[in-house]
Each structure stands twice: as C-alpha cells, then as structure tokens.
Design an enzyme around this catalytic site. Structure first.
Site, PDB file in Angstrom:
ATOM      1  CB  THR A  14      -0.906  -0.435   1.271  1.00 30.33           C
ATOM      2  OG1 THR A  14      -1.823  -1.606   1.150  1.00 30.33           O
ATOM      3  CG2 THR A  14      -1.996   1.681   1.034  1.00 30.33           C
ATOM      4  CE1 TYR A  27      -3.750  -0.962  -1.323  1.00 32.10           C
ATOM      5  CE2 TYR A  27      -5.505   0.054  -0.172  1.00 32.10           C
ATOM      6  CZ  TYR A  27      -4.854  -1.039  -0.604  1.00 32.10           C
ATOM      7  OH  TYR A  27      -4.259  -1.763   0.343  1.00 32.10           O
ATOM      8  CB  SER A  60       2.291  -8.037   1.638  1.00 25.27           C
ATOM      9  OG  SER A  60       1.300  -7.971   2.752  1.00 25.27           O
ATOM     10  CB  THR A  93       0.369  -3.578   6.788  1.00 26.04           C
ATOM     11  OG1 THR A  93      -0.979  -3.242   5.897  1.00 26.04           O
ATOM     12  CG2 THR A  93       1.183  -2.010   6.486  1.00 26.04           C
ATOM     13  CG  ASP A  94      -3.170  -7.390   3.697  1.00 21.32           C
ATOM     14  OD1 ASP A  94      -3.451  -6.275   4.788  1.00 21.32           O
ATOM     15  OD2 ASP A  94      -3.361  -7.444   2.776  1.00 21.32           O
ATOM     16  CE  LYS A 166      -3.646  -4.934   7.856  1.00 25.03           C
ATOM     17  NZ  LYS A 166      -3.529  -4.688   6.930  1.00 25.03           N
ATOM     18  CD  GLU A 284      -9.840 -25.099  28.222  1.00 19.93           C
ATOM     19  OE1 GLU A 284     -10.397 -25.021  27.589  1.00 19.93           O
ATOM     20  OE2 GLU A 284      -9.278 -24.156  27.680  1.00 19.93           O
TER      21      GLU A 284
END
Length: 328
Positions: A14, A27, A60, A93-94, A166, A284
């Site tokens: 981005t 975009y 990404s 950023t992903d 993120k 657990e």
C-alpha cells in the site's frame, strides 16, 4: 557530518499503492515505482543518502519464497558492506509481521533493518506512507537501532519483529506489540528509545534455508470434524499450526487427529485465534500426552514462520521446537 547511506529494498504494498480515486477505498498495491517514491522523499530533506533496489511490486498477500530469498540475500550483503549504515524494506502491511519475523530469526542484528508500510495508498487523502517512510529513515540511520533485530515502523511507533502484529484492518494505528509494546516513538525529527538494545553482538539464531517446507494454519471452529487435518496431511504438510479457540483449544476429534499427526512425525503447534494472549502448555489440552508444542506469545502467522524455519533447519523434535518457542 557524514550522511548515512541507507539501502531501500522495495516490495510494493500500500505504501506504493495508487488509489482509483483520492477519497475512495479501492486501490492497487505496488503501482508506484520505488524510484518514484524515493524521488518524492527527496523533497523532505532527509539526512540520509537513499539507495533504491526494487525487489518486487506486489501486494504483500502475494509475497513468498522468491521475495523472501531475495530480501535475505540483499540484506545480508548490505550488512557486510561498510558503506551501508542501515536497510529499509518497503512492504505491504498484511504480511509485514511474517516477513519481519522470518528475517529477524535468520539475520544477525549488526545493522538496523526496518520494515515500513502504509495503511493508505500514496495518493489518497491523508496518506500515511511518506511520514512512515521518513520515520523509517530516522530509525535506520540511528546507530542505536542496531542490536535490536528487525524492526517495524508504523504510525510514529517502532516495534520489534518478535512482538508486532497487524491488529486492525484499516486504522492508521493498525499495529500493536505483544507481549512487549513499542520499543520507541519516532517522528521525522526525533527518536526516543524506551530501553537499550538487547541483542548486540548476537549471531543469527537459525541458518537461512534452501527452501521452506509446507506448513499450514488450521483454524478451529465449533462443530468441525477431523477432515481438514486429514486433508492437510494429504497434501504433504510437514507441520501444522492450530489457530485454536481460547488458549489453543479445538473440538476433541480435531485434537485426536492432530495427535495422530504428531505421533507420525508431523510437528503440531497450538496457537490461538484470539487477538492477544499466551498459549501455555498443558492448560486445557495435554500437550505432553499428544506431543504438541505450545506457541506461547506467538500468534498463528508467526508460529507458522518459526515452525517452517525450524523444520528447514532439521529441528522436528517437539521438545526442541518448544524450546525455540519459549525463547523466541
């Protein structure tokens, strides 16, 4: 005063995106060439010489072994180059947390390595990309950034690769740190570290492999059966990360299927699908009985990256894998 030379490796994302309209949501990532972006950065009078090297122009979500291998090679060479003071990677950023974490485990922390991205494309109203980039230059130029491992700079904040994630889909301040919070606050004109570097002089923790094995993330859900586990084994997964409920839990039939996988030599790591928190051993789920590994502070994405690196380095014993997760 000597102006630091900073190598800038561009992968798209981005931060290099172009919007269809300046006020719209749509975009295309990676549309803006790295040289164009650095040309714009030149007007900011940053106190650094920026050396561009394009690696990719992708979102990404599409990053993989080809790009990771190129980034590792270029960063390793730059760390050995006496004229390079620091390295910046522009990145979507992903998956920034995954790339940062992978590089962090396989590179020595000799010089600053900074990943930077943006939540809004370069031509959108209120774009954050150029400010984030200016901040990244500030961090990469600071000698005190060395010895901290790979860093991620977003929204005036510096995070360690081991902690960053993120946590929001579209917020400008979408990134968080766990279990540690930010390492520093940064602006284009200031940088304030909250603690001294803790890895100065340490080597890379694992060797860079020739390839990475297939490791899958299995997300647990109410009412699911064992078929997804069987399918993952059927396509040749060498490891499985469970993104489990709560502290890494799953329906009994899924736990039993994963236990059989672990008994057959496929490492299984329990992580959590929740946003934040520790996944400890034997809470657990009886990890000792099933041969599982507890992800501790790592979410599913980073747990997968670490497990891939460990398997590629020949580490498949659950006890040794657990030790790596405990000491991550």
């Amino acid at each position: 005063m000597t102006i630091p030379r900073i190598l800038v490796l561009g992968t798209g994302g981005t931060i290099a995106g172009a919007a269809r309209t300046r006020t719209g949501k749509a975009y295309a990532a990676g549309e803006v060439a790295l040289e164009t972006m650095l040309g714009e950065a030149g007007s900011l009078e940053l106190e650094a010489e920026l050396v561009p090297r394009p690696v990719a122009r992708i979102g990404s979500q599409d990053i993989g072994w080809k790009e990771w291998d190129a980034l590792h090679r270029d960063i390793a060479a730059a760390q050995d180059d006496p004229v390079i003071a620091g390295i910046i990677v522009t990145h979507g950023t992903d998956t920034a947390e995954e790339t940062a974490f992978l590089l962090d485990f396989t590179l020595p922390p000799r010089k600053p390595v900074v990943l930077v991205g943006a939540m809004r494309p370069s031509d959108a109203v209120g774009s954050d990309g150029m400010r984030n980039f200016a901040n990244a230059v500030r961090v990469a130029s600071d000698p005190e950034s060395a010895g901290r491992g790979v860093l991620v700079v977003m929204a005036d904040t510096v995070f360690a690769a081991a902690d960053v994630r993120k946590a929001a889909t579209a917020n400008i301040d979408a990134f968080r740190g766990f279990p540690r919070g930010p390492l520093a606050r940064v602006t284009p004109s200031s940088l304030d570290w909250f603690a001294p570097a803790h890895r100065t002089g340490s080597p890379a923790r694992f060797a860079w492999p020739d390839a990475l094995p297939r490791v899958a993330i299995l997300t647990a859900g109410a009412g699911m059966d064992a078929k997804p586990v069987e399918a993952l084994l059927g396509i040749g997964c060498k490891g499985i990360v469970l993104a489990g409920m709560g502290q890494g839990n799953a329906p009994r039939v899924v736990i039993e299927a994963l236990s059989r996988a672990a008994a057959g030599g496929v490492p299984v790591v329990r992580s959590a699908r929740v946003d934040e928190g520790m996944v400890d051993r034997n809470v657990e789920v009886d990890d000792d009985a099933h041969g599982f590994v507890a992800a501790r502070a790592l979410g599913p994405a980073k747990a997968r990256v670490l497990l891939m690196v460990l398997i590629a380095n020949g580490i498949t014993d659950p006890a040794r894998i657990q030790a790596a997760f405990d000491g991550r």
